[in-house]
Enzyme design. Structure first.
Site: not given
Ligand code: AMP
Length: 278
Positions: A37, A147-148, A186
């Protein structure tokens, strides 16, 4: 950084920036923030006059009650981590976000009909609902996505096109642990042993790039075989798709870009990752 919890306060705080024609970078997140993030947040901070981070565990994008209930919620730690990289952290309640009930229905077409689409019914509609609402409330110049969640980027780009929005979607590279495991909120739910084993997902994906074949069925079979060697893992899917259309390809030469996307259950924790073949 200012913590804001209501849409009204958010819009009031952003009005002077809009009036002055300032650029605004938005980073939507579900919190439990980590370096992945932060890479998006640093970039939004560097490339815009104002950086807005949203922290909201969006119930409409969860198709699994246990996953929603167990999703980590760590707002205080998130605020400390973000510090002054963001001007505003918007952390609304579900009541605030869904004061207007979630009746929107999106049809993103072929990009949502593969992989996460069938595996998580309703997921992308929930993503569409929250992302479109955030875009409406913040009216950002740019929005940053990792891009994850490769397919999510394609879905969000489709949303922007379908709704004729002016903002720019900025895809950002995957951030990994030293072990190779893609950072994910997670991961906190994995035991130390499970976490060590989970690092094999990326090792296997990398090895699959070294096979002397362009036949995707052979590459997929290799990944499935290697993943299944671990009792911990249950493979949900591995697909190799055109990096733009997200449609499966039979041969790596069939598209200008090719990405392999995986979903694996490690016990009751669902992990996704992806790798670019070309
Ligand atoms: P989330 O909180 O999981 O909804 O993620 C929020 C944003 O952070 C989304 O655009 C995800 O793709 C990005 N994100 C989560 N984990 C990663 C990671 N390991 N590398 C790059 N971006 C990430």
């Amino acid at each position: 950084m200012t913590l804001i919890k209501t849409i009204q306060e958010l819009q009031k705080a952003l009005a002077p920036a809009h009036a002055a024609g300032k650029t605004i970078g938005l980073v939507p997140t579900m919190g439990a923030l980590h370096e992945g993030h932060l890479s998006l947040i640093r970039r939004a901070h560097a490339e815009n006059d104002l950086c807005v981070v949203s922290v909201f565990v969006n119930p409409t994008q969860f198709n699994n009650a246990e996953d929603l209930q167990k999703y980590p919620r760590t707002l205080d730690a998130d605020l400390a981590l973000v510090g002054d990289l963001a001007d505003i952290v918007f952390a609304p309640s579900a009541e605030e976000v869904y004061r207007i009930p979630a009746t929107e229905h999106y049809d993103f077409g072929p990009v949502e009909q593969v992989m996460e689409g069938p595996a998580r019914p309703g997921h992308f509609n929930g993503v569409g609902i929250i992302v479109k609402r955030l875009f409406d409330w913040v009216d950002p110049t740019r929005a940053y996505f990792g891009e994850k969640d490769y397919q999510q980027v394609a879905v969000v780009k489709t949303l922007v096109r379908q709704c004729g929005l002016k903002l720019e979607i900025i895809p950002c590279p995957i951030v990994r642990e030293a072990s190779g495991l893609a950072l994910s909120s997670r991961n906190q739910r994995l035991t130390a042993d499970q976490r060590a084993t989970a690092a094999n997902i990326y090792r296997i994906l990398k090895e699959s790039r070294d096979l002397q074949t362009t036949d995707t069925q052979k590459i997929i079979a290799f990944v499935a075989r290697e993943i299944e060697k671990y009792d911990l893992f249950k493979l949900e899917y591995y697909q190799i798709v055109d990096g733009e259309t997200l449609q499966p390809i039979a041969d790596l030469t069939a598209a200008p870009t090719a990405v392999g996307c995986i979903a694996v259950w490690a016990d009751n924790v669902r992990l996704i990752d992806n790798i670019r073949y070309k």
